[in-house]
Design a protein around this motif. Structure first.
Motif, PDB file in Angstrom:
ATOM      1  N   PHE A   5       0.864  -1.198  -0.061  1.00  0.00           N
ATOM      2  CA  PHE A   5      -0.015  -0.086   0.257  1.00  0.00           C
ATOM      3  C   PHE A   5       0.884   1.314   0.114  1.00  0.00           C
ATOM      4  CE2 PHE A   5      -2.540  -3.478   1.618  1.00  0.00           C
ATOM      5  CZ  PHE A   5      -3.736  -3.103   1.087  1.00  0.00           C
ATOM      6  N   GLY A   6       0.273   2.268  -0.091  1.00  0.00           N
ATOM      7  CA  GLY A   6       0.869   3.796  -0.236  1.00  0.00           C
ATOM      8  C   GLY A   6       1.296   4.189  -1.687  1.00  0.00           C
ATOM      9  N   PHE A   7       2.693   4.507  -1.882  1.00  0.00           N
ATOM     10  CA  PHE A   7       2.930   5.143  -3.064  1.00  0.00           C
ATOM     11  C   PHE A   7       4.237   4.330  -3.684  1.00  0.00           C
ATOM     12  CE2 PHE A   7       0.993   8.231  -0.044  1.00  0.00           C
ATOM     13  CZ  PHE A   7      -0.005   8.661  -1.133  1.00  0.00           C
ATOM     14  N   PRO A   8       4.161   3.048  -3.848  1.00  0.00           N
ATOM     15  CA  PRO A   8       5.060   2.203  -4.553  1.00  0.00           C
ATOM     16  C   PRO A   8       5.135   2.691  -5.958  1.00  0.00           C
ATOM     17  CG  PRO A   8       3.346   0.625  -4.418  1.00  0.00           C
ATOM     18  CD  PRO A   8       2.956   2.040  -3.740  1.00  0.00           C
ATOM     19  N   ILE A   9       6.308   2.798  -6.420  1.00  0.00           N
ATOM     20  CA  ILE A   9       6.408   3.152  -7.927  1.00  0.00           C
ATOM     21  C   ILE A   9       7.180   1.991  -8.712  1.00  0.00           C
ATOM     22  CG2 ILE A   9       7.083   5.595  -7.310  1.00  0.00           C
ATOM     23  CD1 ILE A   9      10.057   5.180  -7.553  1.00  0.00           C
ATOM     24  N   ASP A  10       7.300   0.961  -7.850  1.00  0.00           N
ATOM     25  CA  ASP A  10       7.719  -0.123  -8.974  1.00  0.00           C
ATOM     26  C   ASP A  10       7.372  -1.650  -8.092  1.00  0.00           C
ATOM     27  OD1 ASP A  10       9.672  -0.675  -7.281  1.00  0.00           O
ATOM     28  OD2 ASP A  10      11.576  -0.109  -8.463  1.00  0.00           O
ATOM     29  N   CYS A  15       9.628   3.334  -3.349  1.00  0.00           N
ATOM     30  CA  CYS A  15       8.310   4.457  -3.462  1.00  0.00           C
ATOM     31  C   CYS A  15       8.769   5.858  -3.724  1.00  0.00           C
ATOM     32  CB  CYS A  15       7.615   4.271  -1.897  1.00  0.00           C
ATOM     33  SG  CYS A  15       8.657   4.964  -0.471  1.00  0.00           S
ATOM     34  N   LYS A  16       7.851   6.669  -3.686  1.00  0.00           N
ATOM     35  CA  LYS A  16       8.027   8.198  -4.169  1.00  0.00           C
ATOM     36  C   LYS A  16       9.198   8.724  -3.174  1.00  0.00           C
ATOM     37  CE  LYS A  16       4.364  10.674  -2.053  1.00  0.00           C
ATOM     38  NZ  LYS A  16       3.303  11.516  -2.294  1.00  0.00           N
ATOM     39  N   HIS A  17       9.151   8.196  -2.031  1.00  0.00           N
ATOM     40  CA  HIS A  17      10.092   8.828  -1.059  1.00  0.00           C
ATOM     41  C   HIS A  17      11.669   8.194  -0.787  1.00  0.00           C
ATOM     42  CE1 HIS A  17       5.764   9.090   0.616  1.00  0.00           C
ATOM     43  NE2 HIS A  17       6.291  10.347   0.889  1.00  0.00           N
ATOM     44  N   TYR A  18      11.545   7.064  -1.136  1.00  0.00           N
ATOM     45  CA  TYR A  18      12.943   6.074  -0.922  1.00  0.00           C
ATOM     46  C   TYR A  18      13.053   5.079  -2.114  1.00  0.00           C
ATOM     47  CZ  TYR A  18      12.751   7.895   3.697  1.00  0.00           C
ATOM     48  OH  TYR A  18      12.844   8.673   4.707  1.00  0.00           O
ATOM     49  N   TYR A  19      13.861   5.620  -3.227  1.00  0.00           N
ATOM     50  CA  TYR A  19      13.867   4.904  -4.394  1.00  0.00           C
ATOM     51  C   TYR A  19      15.151   4.275  -4.907  1.00  0.00           C
ATOM     52  CZ  TYR A  19      13.993   9.674  -5.534  1.00  0.00           C
ATOM     53  OH  TYR A  19      14.217  10.914  -5.664  1.00  0.00           O
ATOM     54  N   GLY A  20      16.122   4.224  -3.978  1.00  0.00           N
ATOM     55  CA  GLY A  20      17.678   3.694  -4.046  1.00  0.00           C
ATOM     56  C   GLY A  20      17.382   2.481  -4.790  1.00  0.00           C
ATOM     57  N   GLU A  21      18.558   1.924  -5.132  1.00  0.00           N
ATOM     58  CA  GLU A  21      18.862   0.439  -5.669  1.00  0.00           C
ATOM     59  C   GLU A  21      18.586  -0.595  -4.436  1.00  0.00           C
ATOM     60  OE1 GLU A  21      22.446  -2.871  -7.247  1.00  0.00           O
ATOM     61  OE2 GLU A  21      22.574  -0.439  -7.407  1.00  0.00           O
ATOM     62  N   ASN A  22      18.698  -0.460  -3.186  1.00  0.00           N
ATOM     63  CA  ASN A  22      18.490  -1.179  -2.209  1.00  0.00           C
ATOM     64  C   ASN A  22      17.249  -0.996  -1.425  1.00  0.00           C
ATOM     65  OD1 ASN A  22      20.915  -2.636  -2.749  1.00  0.00           O
ATOM     66  ND2 ASN A  22      22.341  -1.388  -1.560  1.00  0.00           N
ATOM     67  N   ASP A  23      16.391   0.124  -1.780  1.00  0.00           N
ATOM     68  CA  ASP A  23      15.152   0.435  -0.913  1.00  0.00           C
ATOM     69  C   ASP A  23      14.381  -0.552  -1.546  1.00  0.00           C
ATOM     70  OD1 ASP A  23      16.104   2.482   0.520  1.00  0.00           O
ATOM     71  OD2 ASP A  23      16.116   4.002  -1.219  1.00  0.00           O
ATOM     72  N   ILE A  24      14.331  -1.807  -1.164  1.00  0.00           N
ATOM     73  CA  ILE A  24      13.368  -2.911  -1.563  1.00  0.00           C
ATOM     74  C   ILE A  24      12.799  -3.619  -0.493  1.00  0.00           C
ATOM     75  CG2 ILE A  24      14.721  -3.195  -3.954  1.00  0.00           C
ATOM     76  CD1 ILE A  24      16.014  -6.037  -2.682  1.00  0.00           C
ATOM     77  N   VAL A  25      12.488  -2.815   0.623  1.00  0.00           N
ATOM     78  CA  VAL A  25      11.811  -3.477   1.772  1.00  0.00           C
ATOM     79  C   VAL A  25      10.573  -2.885   1.931  1.00  0.00           C
ATOM     80  CG1 VAL A  25      12.005  -3.680   4.204  1.00  0.00           C
ATOM     81  CG2 VAL A  25      13.923  -4.229   2.889  1.00  0.00           C
ATOM     82  N   SER A  26       9.352  -3.544   2.188  1.00  0.00           N
ATOM     83  CA  SER A  26       8.165  -3.096   2.743  1.00  0.00           C
ATOM     84  C   SER A  26       7.933  -3.657   3.910  1.00  0.00           C
ATOM     85  CB  SER A  26       7.009  -3.381   1.702  1.00  0.00           C
ATOM     86  OG  SER A  26       7.187  -2.767   0.376  1.00  0.00           O
ATOM     87  N   ILE A  27       7.363  -2.678   5.058  1.00  0.00           N
ATOM     88  CA  ILE A  27       7.241  -3.095   6.356  1.00  0.00           C
ATOM     89  C   ILE A  27       5.704  -3.137   6.556  1.00  0.00           C
ATOM     90  CG2 ILE A  27       7.676  -2.548   8.720  1.00  0.00           C
ATOM     91  CD1 ILE A  27      10.471  -1.256   7.582  1.00  0.00           C
ATOM     92  N   CYS A  38       7.448   2.682   3.232  1.00  0.00           N
ATOM     93  CA  CYS A  38       8.104   3.249   4.401  1.00  0.00           C
ATOM     94  C   CYS A  38       7.026   4.068   5.246  1.00  0.00           C
ATOM     95  CB  CYS A  38       8.837   4.354   3.765  1.00  0.00           C
ATOM     96  SG  CYS A  38       8.037   5.959   2.930  1.00  0.00           S
ATOM     97  N   TYR A  39       7.393   4.728   6.293  1.00  0.00           N
ATOM     98  CA  TYR A  39       6.784   5.224   7.309  1.00  0.00           C
ATOM     99  C   TYR A  39       5.805   6.633   6.653  1.00  0.00           C
ATOM    100  CZ  TYR A  39      10.161   8.850   8.165  1.00  0.00           C
ATOM    101  OH  TYR A  39      11.134   9.851   7.966  1.00  0.00           O
ATOM    102  N   LYS A  40       6.474   7.187   5.824  1.00  0.00           N
ATOM    103  CA  LYS A  40       5.879   8.263   5.172  1.00  0.00           C
ATOM    104  C   LYS A  40       4.744   7.898   4.350  1.00  0.00           C
ATOM    105  CE  LYS A  40      10.101  11.243   5.024  1.00  0.00           C
ATOM    106  NZ  LYS A  40      11.073  11.718   4.021  1.00  0.00           N
ATOM    107  N   CYS A  41       4.751   6.742   3.469  1.00  0.00           N
ATOM    108  CA  CYS A  41       3.715   6.346   2.777  1.00  0.00           C
ATOM    109  C   CYS A  41       2.744   5.940   3.472  1.00  0.00           C
ATOM    110  CB  CYS A  41       4.219   5.008   2.027  1.00  0.00           C
ATOM    111  SG  CYS A  41       5.098   5.310   0.617  1.00  0.00           S
ATOM    112  N   HIS A  42       2.747   5.399   4.716  1.00  0.00           N
ATOM    113  CA  HIS A  42       1.951   4.881   5.885  1.00  0.00           C
ATOM    114  C   HIS A  42       1.188   6.145   6.259  1.00  0.00           C
ATOM    115  CE1 HIS A  42      -0.006   4.203   9.641  1.00  0.00           C
ATOM    116  NE2 HIS A  42      -0.295   3.093   9.216  1.00  0.00           N
TER     117      HIS A  42
END
Length: 104
Positions: A5-10, A15-27, A38-42
């Motif tokens: 949920f939130g704002f994933p871009i791939d 997501c729109k907040h964190y989209y680096g190569e290793n930013d592949i975790v959802s919580i 991320c917490y911002k998307c939540h």
């Protein structure tokens, strides 16, 4: 596959907040039982306050690897910073935000 949920871009959960190569975790947030990148998307997409995972719940599977969609325990995520299924490496800078998710 788990819904993010939130704002994933791939499809890896960046997501729109964190989209680096290793930013592949959802919580998964304990307050709503939903995965967010991320917490911002939540915070931007819900109408309730975030609740932290308590230390006694760190064996819960609440981390989703965006590479293989394996669910990891919070404890494994915090201590190893990589997926125990596919060995994908997670962003070590996420540790700066653990207090937004976990009772540390």
């Amino acid at each position: 596959m788990m819904e993010i949920f939130g704002f994933p871009i791939d499809s890896a959960g960046r997501c729109k907040h964190y989209y680096g190569e290793n930013d592949i975790v959802s919580i998964k947030f304990t307050c709503c039982n939903r995965y967010f990148p991320c917490y911002k998307c939540h915070d931007e997409s819900t109408d309730h306050e975030r609740q932290l995972w308590q230390k006694e719940d760190f064996q819960e599977k609440a981390i989703l690897c965006g590479n293989c969609f394996n669910e990891l325990t919070i404890d494994a995520y915090i201590h190893y910073q990589q997926c125990d299924n596919c060995n994908a490496t997670f962003n070590p800078n996420c540790a700066k935000h653990y207090s937004k998710y976990f009772e540390i």
